[in-house]
Design a protein around this motif. Structure first.
Motif, mmCIF file in Angstrom:
data_model
loop_
_atom_site.group_PDB
_atom_site.id
_atom_site.type_symbol
_atom_site.label_atom_id
_atom_site.label_comp_id
_atom_site.label_asym_id
_atom_site.label_seq_id
_atom_site.Cartn_x
_atom_site.Cartn_y
_atom_site.Cartn_z
ATOM 1 N N VAL A 3 6.460 18.484 -17.621
ATOM 2 C CA VAL A 3 5.360 18.209 -16.700
ATOM 3 C C VAL A 3 5.203 19.399 -15.753
ATOM 4 C CG1 VAL A 3 4.516 16.715 -14.859
ATOM 5 C CG2 VAL A 3 5.697 15.719 -16.829
ATOM 6 N N GLN A 4 4.019 19.969 -15.692
ATOM 7 C CA GLN A 4 3.758 21.093 -14.802
ATOM 8 C C GLN A 4 3.157 20.652 -13.470
ATOM 9 O OE1 GLN A 4 1.524 23.388 -17.924
ATOM 10 N NE2 GLN A 4 2.805 25.061 -17.214
ATOM 11 N N VAL A 5 2.266 19.674 -13.520
ATOM 12 C CA VAL A 5 1.599 19.189 -12.312
ATOM 13 C C VAL A 5 1.539 17.663 -12.357
ATOM 14 C CG1 VAL A 5 -0.596 19.126 -11.048
ATOM 15 C CG2 VAL A 5 0.236 21.288 -11.991
ATOM 16 N N LEU A 6 1.791 17.039 -11.196
ATOM 17 C CA LEU A 6 1.700 15.587 -11.044
ATOM 18 C C LEU A 6 0.640 15.244 -10.007
ATOM 19 C CD1 LEU A 6 5.440 14.447 -10.871
ATOM 20 C CD2 LEU A 6 3.747 13.555 -12.458
ATOM 21 N N ILE A 7 -0.101 14.182 -10.249
ATOM 22 C CA ILE A 7 -1.054 13.654 -9.269
ATOM 23 C C ILE A 7 -0.694 12.199 -8.992
ATOM 24 C CG2 ILE A 7 -3.477 13.137 -8.774
ATOM 25 C CD1 ILE A 7 -4.208 15.334 -10.839
ATOM 26 N N HIS A 8 -0.570 11.841 -7.707
ATOM 27 C CA HIS A 8 -0.335 10.454 -7.320
ATOM 28 C C HIS A 8 -1.491 9.967 -6.450
ATOM 29 C CE1 HIS A 8 4.003 11.548 -8.140
ATOM 30 N NE2 HIS A 8 3.823 10.469 -8.867
ATOM 31 N N VAL A 9 -1.826 8.686 -6.612
ATOM 32 C CA VAL A 9 -2.925 8.071 -5.859
ATOM 33 C C VAL A 9 -2.411 6.791 -5.206
ATOM 34 C CG1 VAL A 9 -5.266 7.138 -5.953
ATOM 35 C CG2 VAL A 9 -4.594 8.987 -7.524
ATOM 36 N N TRP A 10 -2.570 6.712 -3.874
ATOM 37 C CA TRP A 10 -2.242 5.507 -3.112
ATOM 38 C C TRP A 10 -3.524 4.877 -2.579
ATOM 39 C CZ3 TRP A 10 0.674 9.909 -2.897
ATOM 40 C CH2 TRP A 10 2.079 9.797 -2.982
ATOM 41 N N ASP A 11 -3.500 3.571 -2.362
ATOM 42 C CA ASP A 11 -4.553 2.927 -1.579
ATOM 43 C C ASP A 11 -4.340 3.257 -0.102
ATOM 44 O OD1 ASP A 11 -5.644 1.802 -3.824
ATOM 45 O OD2 ASP A 11 -4.733 -0.178 -3.520
ATOM 46 N N ALA B 170 0.809 -1.225 0.000
ATOM 47 C CA ALA B 170 0.000 0.000 0.000
ATOM 48 C C ALA B 170 0.838 1.269 0.000
ATOM 49 C CB ALA B 170 -0.934 0.000 1.203
ATOM 50 N N GLU B 171 2.100 1.210 0.479
ATOM 51 C CA GLU B 171 2.915 2.429 0.496
ATOM 52 C C GLU B 171 3.410 2.822 -0.893
ATOM 53 O OE1 GLU B 171 5.727 -0.973 1.780
ATOM 54 O OE2 GLU B 171 3.650 -0.343 2.155
ATOM 55 N N LYS B 172 3.160 2.008 -1.883
ATOM 56 C CA LYS B 172 3.558 2.324 -3.259
ATOM 57 C C LYS B 172 2.330 2.819 -4.027
ATOM 58 C CE LYS B 172 6.994 -1.348 -2.972
ATOM 59 N NZ LYS B 172 8.126 -0.464 -2.699
ATOM 60 N N PHE B 173 2.479 3.942 -4.733
ATOM 61 C CA PHE B 173 1.297 4.530 -5.354
ATOM 62 C C PHE B 173 0.781 3.675 -6.497
ATOM 63 C CE2 PHE B 173 4.896 7.039 -7.161
ATOM 64 C CZ PHE B 173 4.764 6.719 -8.507
ATOM 65 N N ARG B 174 -0.539 3.784 -6.711
ATOM 66 C CA ARG B 174 -1.228 2.963 -7.703
ATOM 67 C C ARG B 174 -1.380 3.654 -9.057
ATOM 68 N NH1 ARG B 174 -0.031 -0.410 -4.649
ATOM 69 N NH2 ARG B 174 -1.381 -1.667 -3.328
ATOM 70 N N HIS B 175 -1.452 4.982 -9.032
ATOM 71 C CA HIS B 175 -1.690 5.734 -10.265
ATOM 72 C C HIS B 175 -0.858 7.010 -10.242
ATOM 73 C CE1 HIS B 175 -5.275 3.167 -10.763
ATOM 74 N NE2 HIS B 175 -5.491 3.415 -9.487
ATOM 75 N N GLU B 176 -0.428 7.436 -11.434
ATOM 76 C CA GLU B 176 0.310 8.689 -11.584
ATOM 77 C C GLU B 176 -0.229 9.415 -12.810
ATOM 78 O OE1 GLU B 176 4.914 9.750 -11.182
ATOM 79 O OE2 GLU B 176 4.483 8.647 -13.020
ATOM 80 N N VAL B 177 -0.617 10.674 -12.635
ATOM 81 C CA VAL B 177 -1.151 11.485 -13.727
ATOM 82 C C VAL B 177 -0.213 12.662 -13.962
ATOM 83 C CG1 VAL B 177 -3.122 12.797 -14.599
ATOM 84 C CG2 VAL B 177 -3.508 10.844 -13.073
ATOM 85 N N HIS B 178 0.242 12.822 -15.210
ATOM 86 C CA HIS B 178 1.074 13.948 -15.605
ATOM 87 C C HIS B 178 0.211 14.982 -16.318
ATOM 88 C CE1 HIS B 178 5.053 11.432 -15.890
ATOM 89 N NE2 HIS B 178 4.317 11.084 -14.844
ATOM 90 N N LEU B 179 0.299 16.226 -15.929
ATOM 91 C CA LEU B 179 -0.361 17.322 -16.642
ATOM 92 C C LEU B 179 0.718 18.218 -17.224
ATOM 93 C CD1 LEU B 179 -3.212 18.349 -14.152
ATOM 94 C CD2 LEU B 179 -3.296 16.715 -16.030
ATOM 95 N N GLY B 180 0.728 18.367 -18.526
ATOM 96 C CA GLY B 180 1.739 19.208 -19.164
ATOM 97 C C GLY B 180 1.833 18.894 -20.637
ATOM 98 N N VAL C 130 -5.151 7.934 -0.616
ATOM 99 C CA VAL C 130 -4.348 9.120 -0.317
ATOM 100 C C VAL C 130 -3.922 9.722 -1.651
ATOM 101 C CG1 VAL C 130 -2.244 10.015 0.755
ATOM 102 C CG2 VAL C 130 -3.526 8.157 1.858
ATOM 103 N N TYR C 131 -3.936 11.047 -1.723
ATOM 104 C CA TYR C 131 -3.620 11.758 -2.958
ATOM 105 C C TYR C 131 -2.540 12.801 -2.703
ATOM 106 C CZ TYR C 131 -8.255 9.883 -4.019
ATOM 107 O OH TYR C 131 -9.341 9.056 -4.179
ATOM 108 N N SER C 132 -1.661 12.976 -3.675
ATOM 109 C CA SER C 132 -0.762 14.125 -3.635
ATOM 110 C C SER C 132 -0.833 14.837 -4.978
ATOM 111 C CB SER C 132 0.683 13.710 -3.338
ATOM 112 O OG SER C 132 1.262 13.034 -4.439
#
Length: 206
Positions: free
Chosen positions: A96-104, A81-91, A166-168
């Protein structure tokens, strides 16, 4: 609850944004680039933005209607679970200007507890840390502001948790790229988590 400290090391910066796949040990499952879909209620969005839906992480967020694309990568759902499940690059294709990470979040930790367990070891005195509301539902977020160094650009990072995830959201170079900072602010404040069932990524070998 974690006591907020003024900080985040360059190692934290690398953890969140610059080399996430190496440091978090995620295995790539798929990558795709998508155009933003039409927005059903434009009045709720900043001018020039549309609501962008990413089905696999089950998130929606404001995104400029023109000029950037969203690229999502989904990772092995069987990893810890400490490893993120999804990564979104915006740019763009090159920046890349903005990154989104999603964890369980299987233990349903709150933002401070999750941050303290997973990221507090990367904290020092170089970066300011504060709190502010995130998402349309005003979930409390921990926000880190990291100044530029000889090795990396400045960064802003907002971390927040729901019951199951969890999201960053990370902004690259907010000091010099005011457009990226605007996108970051709009994503953080307009973020909609868990709007659809999260699709499990197909397991892959490392």
């Amino acid at each position: 609850m974690m006591k907020l400290r003024h900080s985040a090391t360059r190692a934290f910066r690398l953890l969140i944004a610059l080399t996430p796949l190496t440091l978090l040990g995620c295995a790539n499952d798929s990558q795709r680039t998508t155009a933003p879909p039409p927005e059903s209620s434009p009045a709720a969005l900043p001018a020039g933005y549309v609501a962008h839906l990413e089905p696999s992480p089950g998130i929606r967020f404001p995104m400029p209607a023109k000029g950037i694309t969203a690229t999502v990568e989904d990772f092995d759902a069987t990893l810890p679970a400490e490893k993120f499940r999804h990564e979104v690059h915006l740019g763009s294709d090159v920046y890349v200007q903005v990154l989104i990470h999603v964890w369980d979040n299987p233990r349903h930790l709150d933002t401070h507890t999750w941050f303290d367990e997973n990221l507090s070891g990367f904290v020092d005195e170089s970066t300011s840390v504060s709190e502010r509301p995130a998402t349309k539902n005003k979930i409390p977020a921990i926000v880190l502001e990291q100044p530029a160094s000889d090795q990396a650009v400045s960064q802003s990072v907002a971390v927040f948790a729901t019951r199951d995830h969890v999201y960053s959201v990370t902004c690259m170079d907010p000091v010099n790229d005011l457009g990226a900072k605007t996108i970051f602010d709009n994503v953080v404040f307009g973020f909609e988590p868990e709007i659809a069932p999260v699709v499990s990524a197909k397991a892959v070998t490392r």
